[in-house]
Scaffold this motif. Sequence first.
Motif, mmCIF file in Angstrom:
data_model
loop_
_atom_site.group_PDB
_atom_site.id
_atom_site.type_symbol
_atom_site.label_atom_id
_atom_site.label_comp_id
_atom_site.label_asym_id
_atom_site.label_seq_id
_atom_site.Cartn_x
_atom_site.Cartn_y
_atom_site.Cartn_z
ATOM 1 N N ASP A 34 43.410 41.062 40.568
ATOM 2 C CA ASP A 34 42.866 39.856 39.947
ATOM 3 C C ASP A 34 41.527 39.489 40.585
ATOM 4 O O ASP A 34 41.369 39.529 41.806
ATOM 5 N N VAL A 35 40.577 39.126 39.752
ATOM 6 C CA VAL A 35 39.268 38.698 40.237
ATOM 7 C C VAL A 35 38.634 37.813 39.175
ATOM 8 O O VAL A 35 38.847 38.010 37.980
ATOM 9 N N LYS A 36 37.876 36.821 39.623
ATOM 10 C CA LYS A 36 37.210 35.890 38.721
ATOM 11 C C LYS A 36 35.699 35.945 38.920
ATOM 12 O O LYS A 36 35.223 36.259 40.020
ATOM 13 N N PRO A 37 34.932 35.607 37.868
ATOM 14 C CA PRO A 37 33.484 35.448 38.053
ATOM 15 C C PRO A 37 33.228 34.401 39.132
ATOM 16 O O PRO A 37 33.935 33.391 39.205
ATOM 17 N N GLY A 38 32.243 34.629 39.964
ATOM 18 C CA GLY A 38 31.920 33.671 41.013
ATOM 19 C C GLY A 38 32.573 33.968 42.340
ATOM 20 O O GLY A 38 32.149 33.437 43.373
ATOM 21 N N GLN A 39 33.631 34.805 42.344
ATOM 22 C CA GLN A 39 34.200 35.222 43.615
ATOM 23 C C GLN A 39 33.281 36.258 44.259
ATOM 24 O O GLN A 39 32.329 36.743 43.641
ATOM 25 N N PHE A 40 33.574 36.630 45.492
ATOM 26 C CA PHE A 40 32.725 37.592 46.175
ATOM 27 C C PHE A 40 33.555 38.541 47.036
ATOM 28 O O PHE A 40 34.695 38.257 47.392
ATOM 29 N N PHE A 41 32.962 39.685 47.312
ATOM 30 C CA PHE A 41 33.537 40.663 48.222
ATOM 31 C C PHE A 41 32.639 40.789 49.450
ATOM 32 O O PHE A 41 31.420 40.611 49.358
ATOM 33 N N GLY A 90 38.258 41.496 50.117
ATOM 34 C CA GLY A 90 38.241 40.437 49.120
ATOM 35 C C GLY A 90 39.103 40.767 47.924
ATOM 36 O O GLY A 90 39.940 41.663 48.004
ATOM 37 N N PRO A 91 38.929 40.038 46.812
ATOM 38 C CA PRO A 91 37.888 39.026 46.572
ATOM 39 C C PRO A 91 38.195 37.704 47.266
ATOM 40 O O PRO A 91 39.351 37.361 47.482
ATOM 41 N N PRO A 253 33.024 29.493 46.569
ATOM 42 C CA PRO A 253 31.680 28.890 46.451
ATOM 43 C C PRO A 253 31.477 28.073 45.176
ATOM 44 O O PRO A 253 30.457 27.431 45.013
ATOM 45 N N VAL A 254 32.466 28.097 44.263
ATOM 46 C CA VAL A 254 32.345 27.336 43.015
ATOM 47 C C VAL A 254 32.926 25.944 43.214
ATOM 48 O O VAL A 254 34.051 25.790 43.712
ATOM 49 N N PHE A 255 32.149 24.933 42.830
ATOM 50 C CA PHE A 255 32.596 23.550 42.950
ATOM 51 C C PHE A 255 32.316 22.793 41.663
ATOM 52 O O PHE A 255 31.277 22.996 41.027
ATOM 53 N N ASN A 256 33.226 21.920 41.304
ATOM 54 C CA ASN A 256 32.910 20.919 40.305
ATOM 55 C C ASN A 256 31.876 19.985 40.928
ATOM 56 O O ASN A 256 31.932 19.703 42.143
ATOM 57 N N TYR A 257 30.942 19.503 40.117
ATOM 58 C CA TYR A 257 29.848 18.710 40.672
ATOM 59 C C TYR A 257 30.329 17.438 41.355
ATOM 60 O O TYR A 257 29.680 16.952 42.289
ATOM 61 N N THR A 258 31.458 16.887 40.946
ATOM 62 C CA THR A 258 31.969 15.674 41.589
ATOM 63 C C THR A 258 32.244 15.909 43.065
ATOM 64 O O THR A 258 32.223 14.975 43.863
#
Length: 265
Positions: A34-41, A90-91, A253-258
């Motif tokens: 499993d891996v999502k956009p925005g994740q990193f290795f 990773g990821p 590294p992905v955050f909702n802006y709130t």
Amino acid sequence: MAELNPYIPFLSEITEVIKHTEIEYTFRMTYTGDVKPGQFFEVSLPKFGEAPISVSGIGDGTVDLTIRKVGKVTDEIFENYVGDTLFLRGPYGNGFDIENYKGKEILLVAGGTGLSPVKGIVDYFSAHPNDCKSFTLLVGFKSPKDMLFKKDFEEWEKNIKVVLTVDYPDDDYSGNCGLVTHYIPELLVKDLKEAVGIVVGPPVMMKCVISDLLAKGFFEENLWISQERKMCCGIGKCGHCKIDDTYICLDGPVFNYTKGKFLKD
């Protein structure tokens, strides 16, 4: 049973190398999981070290890692070709959840290499345009020579709206010019309650774009950013990426802006 050492990487074979610019290549690596956009290795080579690289594409049994040649580790990675192997860990990170954007009006704004961590989102909705109400991709590069994923743009334009601009055009370029913020006022949104924004790029660019989107009427809770800041170990141990009580490599590294709006160096 002893726990596995989280620092031990696994071998991954290079199945394809795609050149974008003189210093930016995509390495297509074998990976199942499993891996999502925005994740990193974490990508490493013995004796040279390791570097965090965002996932720029998700395939059947592969992941794409778009790498810029800027230092000791990445210089050595560029000496490897199809059939060679690299070490991966990773990821890591939380990535972008595609489910958050389905059924919405999507505006994705990326600057330069900031397109890499969100490319998986563009790939998905370009291939599944009926999963959203609309999709607009606004991307800015420094110059035509700095453009990434040129062949992908040709495919994306068939199913989604693409606005591509450069800061410094050359004599052979005939497209849009100027900063991405110049084009935000022209973007039409039918229902701000159903509109989501994804912004990735240099910090100053993200700050300006977010400000413009808020002025346009976007809701803070409908905005997402990626804060790829000084990530080293990937597992929240080294502390290089920590801002206050937040570890970018773990909580992002992905955050909702709130949440992301409070992450200031």
